[in-house]
Motif scaffolding. Structure first.
Motif, PDB file in Angstrom:
ATOM      1  N   PRO A 197      30.326  -2.259  23.489  1.00  0.00           N
ATOM      2  CA  PRO A 197      31.561  -1.870  24.178  1.00  0.00           C
ATOM      3  C   PRO A 197      31.321  -1.683  25.669  1.00  0.00           C
ATOM      4  CG  PRO A 197      31.279  -0.611  22.165  1.00  0.00           C
ATOM      5  CD  PRO A 197      30.007  -1.355  22.380  1.00  0.00           C
ATOM      6  N   ALA A 198      32.367  -2.041  26.472  1.00  0.00           N
ATOM      7  CA  ALA A 198      32.228  -1.974  27.927  1.00  0.00           C
ATOM      8  C   ALA A 198      31.964  -0.550  28.395  1.00  0.00           C
ATOM      9  CB  ALA A 198      33.491  -2.519  28.587  1.00  0.00           C
ATOM     10  N   GLU A 199      32.691   0.430  27.772  1.00  0.00           N
ATOM     11  CA  GLU A 199      32.483   1.815  28.182  1.00  0.00           C
ATOM     12  C   GLU A 199      31.052   2.258  27.921  1.00  0.00           C
ATOM     13  OE1 GLU A 199      34.706   0.738  26.171  1.00  0.00           O
ATOM     14  OE2 GLU A 199      36.693   1.059  27.081  1.00  0.00           O
ATOM     15  N   LEU A 200      30.551   1.836  26.728  1.00  0.00           N
ATOM     16  CA  LEU A 200      29.176   2.217  26.391  1.00  0.00           C
ATOM     17  C   LEU A 200      28.181   1.530  27.314  1.00  0.00           C
ATOM     18  CD1 LEU A 200      27.222   3.718  24.571  1.00  0.00           C
ATOM     19  CD2 LEU A 200      27.320   1.812  22.954  1.00  0.00           C
ATOM     20  N   ALA A 201      28.487   0.245  27.620  1.00  0.00           N
ATOM     21  CA  ALA A 201      27.603  -0.482  28.521  1.00  0.00           C
ATOM     22  C   ALA A 201      27.569   0.173  29.894  1.00  0.00           C
ATOM     23  CB  ALA A 201      28.055  -1.939  28.632  1.00  0.00           C
ATOM     24  N   GLN A 202      28.774   0.591  30.397  1.00  0.00           N
ATOM     25  CA  GLN A 202      28.831   1.250  31.703  1.00  0.00           C
ATOM     26  C   GLN A 202      28.089   2.574  31.673  1.00  0.00           C
ATOM     27  OE1 GLN A 202      32.813   1.857  33.092  1.00  0.00           O
ATOM     28  NE2 GLN A 202      32.176   2.649  35.105  1.00  0.00           N
ATOM     29  N   LEU A 203      28.307   3.323  30.558  1.00  0.00           N
ATOM     30  CA  LEU A 203      27.624   4.614  30.433  1.00  0.00           C
ATOM     31  C   LEU A 203      26.107   4.434  30.397  1.00  0.00           C
ATOM     32  CD1 LEU A 203      27.706   7.678  29.995  1.00  0.00           C
ATOM     33  CD2 LEU A 203      27.938   7.233  27.530  1.00  0.00           C
ATOM     34  N   LEU A 204      25.698   3.437  29.607  1.00  0.00           N
ATOM     35  CA  LEU A 204      24.259   3.189  29.514  1.00  0.00           C
ATOM     36  C   LEU A 204      23.689   2.747  30.856  1.00  0.00           C
ATOM     37  CD1 LEU A 204      24.001   1.390  26.045  1.00  0.00           C
ATOM     38  CD2 LEU A 204      23.254   3.703  26.627  1.00  0.00           C
ATOM     39  N   THR A 205      24.501   1.930  31.583  1.00  0.00           N
ATOM     40  CA  THR A 205      24.032   1.484  32.900  1.00  0.00           C
ATOM     41  C   THR A 205      23.843   2.670  33.836  1.00  0.00           C
ATOM     42  OG1 THR A 205      25.157  -0.636  32.630  1.00  0.00           O
ATOM     43  CG2 THR A 205      24.560   0.016  34.871  1.00  0.00           C
ATOM     44  N   GLY A 206      24.849   3.594  33.817  1.00  0.00           N
ATOM     45  CA  GLY A 206      24.726   4.783  34.657  1.00  0.00           C
ATOM     46  C   GLY A 206      23.546   5.647  34.254  1.00  0.00           C
ATOM     47  N   GLN A 207      23.408   5.830  32.944  1.00  0.00           N
ATOM     48  CA  GLN A 207      22.294   6.649  32.465  1.00  0.00           C
ATOM     49  C   GLN A 207      20.952   6.008  32.804  1.00  0.00           C
ATOM     50  OE1 GLN A 207      22.404   9.666  31.154  1.00  0.00           O
ATOM     51  NE2 GLN A 207      24.638   9.732  31.371  1.00  0.00           N
ATOM     52  N   LEU A 208      20.912   4.678  32.638  1.00  0.00           N
ATOM     53  CA  LEU A 208      19.663   3.984  32.968  1.00  0.00           C
ATOM     54  C   LEU A 208      19.355   4.097  34.456  1.00  0.00           C
ATOM     55  CD1 LEU A 208      19.956   0.750  30.782  1.00  0.00           C
ATOM     56  CD2 LEU A 208      18.361   2.653  30.474  1.00  0.00           C
ATOM     57  N   GLY A 209      20.429   4.042  35.292  1.00  0.00           N
ATOM     58  CA  GLY A 209      20.210   4.205  36.726  1.00  0.00           C
ATOM     59  C   GLY A 209      19.640   5.572  37.050  1.00  0.00           C
ATOM     60  N   LEU A 210      20.227   6.605  36.412  1.00  0.00           N
ATOM     61  CA  LEU A 210      19.723   7.963  36.639  1.00  0.00           C
ATOM     62  C   LEU A 210      18.277   8.096  36.152  1.00  0.00           C
ATOM     63  CD1 LEU A 210      22.873  10.048  35.594  1.00  0.00           C
ATOM     64  CD2 LEU A 210      22.029   9.607  37.917  1.00  0.00           C
ATOM     65  N   LEU A 211      18.042   7.500  34.968  1.00  0.00           N
ATOM     66  CA  LEU A 211      16.677   7.556  34.438  1.00  0.00           C
ATOM     67  C   LEU A 211      15.702   6.835  35.359  1.00  0.00           C
ATOM     68  CD1 LEU A 211      17.293   6.973  30.621  1.00  0.00           C
ATOM     69  CD2 LEU A 211      16.529   9.086  31.716  1.00  0.00           C
ATOM     70  N   TRP A 212      16.167   5.697  35.905  1.00  0.00           N
ATOM     71  CA  TRP A 212      15.302   4.942  36.816  1.00  0.00           C
ATOM     72  C   TRP A 212      15.002   5.744  38.078  1.00  0.00           C
ATOM     73  CZ3 TRP A 212      11.979   1.244  37.093  1.00  0.00           C
ATOM     74  CH2 TRP A 212      11.643   0.679  38.325  1.00  0.00           C
ATOM     75  N   GLN A 213      16.029   6.383  38.649  1.00  0.00           N
ATOM     76  CA  GLN A 213      15.814   7.195  39.844  1.00  0.00           C
ATOM     77  C   GLN A 213      14.868   8.363  39.549  1.00  0.00           C
ATOM     78  OE1 GLN A 213      19.654   8.366  41.276  1.00  0.00           O
ATOM     79  NE2 GLN A 213      20.315   6.256  41.724  1.00  0.00           N
ATOM     80  N   ALA A 214      15.103   8.994  38.379  1.00  0.00           N
ATOM     81  CA  ALA A 214      14.219  10.103  38.001  1.00  0.00           C
ATOM     82  C   ALA A 214      12.787   9.605  37.809  1.00  0.00           C
ATOM     83  CB  ALA A 214      14.722  10.768  36.726  1.00  0.00           C
ATOM     84  N   ALA A 215      12.690   8.413  37.199  1.00  0.00           N
ATOM     85  CA  ALA A 215      11.349   7.852  36.986  1.00  0.00           C
ATOM     86  C   ALA A 215      10.682   7.536  38.314  1.00  0.00           C
ATOM     87  CB  ALA A 215      11.443   6.594  36.120  1.00  0.00           C
ATOM     88  N   VAL A 216      11.490   7.005  39.282  1.00  0.00           N
ATOM     89  CA  VAL A 216      10.929   6.696  40.598  1.00  0.00           C
ATOM     90  C   VAL A 216      10.461   7.967  41.290  1.00  0.00           C
ATOM     91  CG1 VAL A 216      11.497   5.843  42.903  1.00  0.00           C
ATOM     92  CG2 VAL A 216      12.216   4.554  40.885  1.00  0.00           C
ATOM     93  N   ARG A 217      11.302   9.025  41.227  1.00  0.00           N
ATOM     94  CA  ARG A 217      10.902  10.294  41.847  1.00  0.00           C
ATOM     95  C   ARG A 217       9.654  10.856  41.172  1.00  0.00           C
ATOM     96  NH1 ARG A 217      16.562  11.091  41.841  1.00  0.00           N
ATOM     97  NH2 ARG A 217      16.406  12.325  39.923  1.00  0.00           N
ATOM     98  N   GLN A 218       9.660  10.781  39.833  1.00  0.00           N
ATOM     99  CA  GLN A 218       8.496  11.281  39.098  1.00  0.00           C
ATOM    100  C   GLN A 218       7.246  10.478  39.450  1.00  0.00           C
ATOM    101  OE1 GLN A 218       8.298  13.940  37.273  1.00  0.00           O
ATOM    102  NE2 GLN A 218       6.158  13.656  36.634  1.00  0.00           N
ATOM    103  N   ALA A 219       7.447   9.151  39.543  1.00  0.00           N
ATOM    104  CA  ALA A 219       6.304   8.305  39.891  1.00  0.00           C
ATOM    105  C   ALA A 219       5.810   8.625  41.293  1.00  0.00           C
ATOM    106  CB  ALA A 219       6.690   6.826  39.785  1.00  0.00           C
ATOM    107  N   GLY A 220       6.789   8.877  42.231  1.00  0.00           N
ATOM    108  CA  GLY A 220       6.382   9.235  43.586  1.00  0.00           C
ATOM    109  C   GLY A 220       5.615  10.542  43.617  1.00  0.00           C
ATOM    110  N   ALA A 221       6.134  11.527  42.854  1.00  0.00           N
ATOM    111  CA  ALA A 221       5.441  12.818  42.804  1.00  0.00           C
ATOM    112  C   ALA A 221       4.060  12.665  42.176  1.00  0.00           C
ATOM    113  CB  ALA A 221       6.280  13.824  42.019  1.00  0.00           C
ATOM    114  N   GLU A 222       4.013  11.880  41.102  1.00  0.00           N
ATOM    115  CA  GLU A 222       2.718  11.672  40.447  1.00  0.00           C
ATOM    116  C   GLU A 222       1.766  10.911  41.362  1.00  0.00           C
ATOM    117  OE1 GLU A 222       3.561   9.732  36.800  1.00  0.00           O
ATOM    118  OE2 GLU A 222       4.347  11.529  35.805  1.00  0.00           O
ATOM    119  N   THR A 223       2.350   9.937  42.123  1.00  0.00           N
ATOM    120  CA  THR A 223       1.499   9.188  43.055  1.00  0.00           C
ATOM    121  C   THR A 223       0.942  10.105  44.132  1.00  0.00           C
ATOM    122  OG1 THR A 223       2.782   7.177  42.668  1.00  0.00           O
ATOM    123  CG2 THR A 223       1.450   7.260  44.670  1.00  0.00           C
TER     124      THR A 223
END
Length: 203
Positions: free
Chosen positions: A67-93
């Motif tokens: 579903p489009a709504e689910l796809a959009q939600l997942l895209t947003g969640q994945l974006g947030l997860l990606w940003q969090a992962a980038v920040r975490q990776a930066g902190a870990e680096t």
């Protein structure tokens, strides 16, 4: 179906898969039997039912749209997860870099301590080498003195033997001299007696 061997089930499924690959999306039990070159439909039928059920499940999984709504939600969640992962990776680096710097500094200190220890050990080794060299020189001197002392010992032994021999001869000479003196006194006494007797006879 439970009485069929794994090899028989695999041959039936392979035959059905070969027919599908050949352009027949829904092979019948009879077509499978013909492809096998014979066999019992009572054996083929339950295997094909299970095979078709798995095919339908796989098709449903592949064709069910998201579903489009689910796809959009997942895209947003994945974006947030990606940003969090980038920040975490930066902190870990950063933490890893700081830890690496600390490890390098510690390694440098340990290296300096090891080099200082090596320098100290080299100095001690140099002193020990000098001690060993001095010991070797002293051993050579001792061997030389022993070599020089050997003929001296032999000479002392000869002189000792000569002295003992001379001492023995001296004792013998003293004894002979004593005997000679006693004999001389005895002779003098006899001569004196004879002289006195001769003097009386002349009177």
């Amino acid at each position: 179906m439970s009485t069929l061997s794994d090899d028989t089930i695999r041959r039936i499924e392979n035959a059905a898969a070969a027919l599908i690959a050949g352009g027949n999306p829904n092979p019948t039990n009879e077509q499978v039997r013909q492809h096998l070159g014979g066999g019992s439909l009572s054996h083929i039928s339950p295997v094909m039912r299970a095979f078709r059920a798995r095919q339908r499940e796989q098709a449903a999984e592949q064709t069910t749209p998201l579903p489009a709504e689910l796809a959009q939600l997942l895209t947003g969640q994945l974006g947030l997860l990606w940003q969090a992962a980038v920040r975490q990776a930066g902190a870990e680096t950063l933490a890893a870099r700081e830890q690496a710097d600390a490890d390098i500094a510690q390694a440098d200190r340990e290296r300096d301590e090891a080099l200082a220890k090596v320098t100290s050990l080299e100095s001690e080794l140099a002193v020990l080498r000098e001690v060993v060299a001095e010991r070797d020189r002293l051993l050579l001197d001792v061997r030389a003195l022993r070599d020089e002392a050997l003929p001296l010992r032999e000479q002392v032994a000869r002189l000792t033997a000569t002295g003992e021999h001379l001492t023995s001869q001296l004792k013998e000479t003293k004894a002979e001299l004593k005997d000679s003196r006693e004999e001389n006194r005895a002779l003098q006494a006899e001569l004196l007696t004879l002289a006195r007797a001769d003097g009386k006879a002349k009177k």
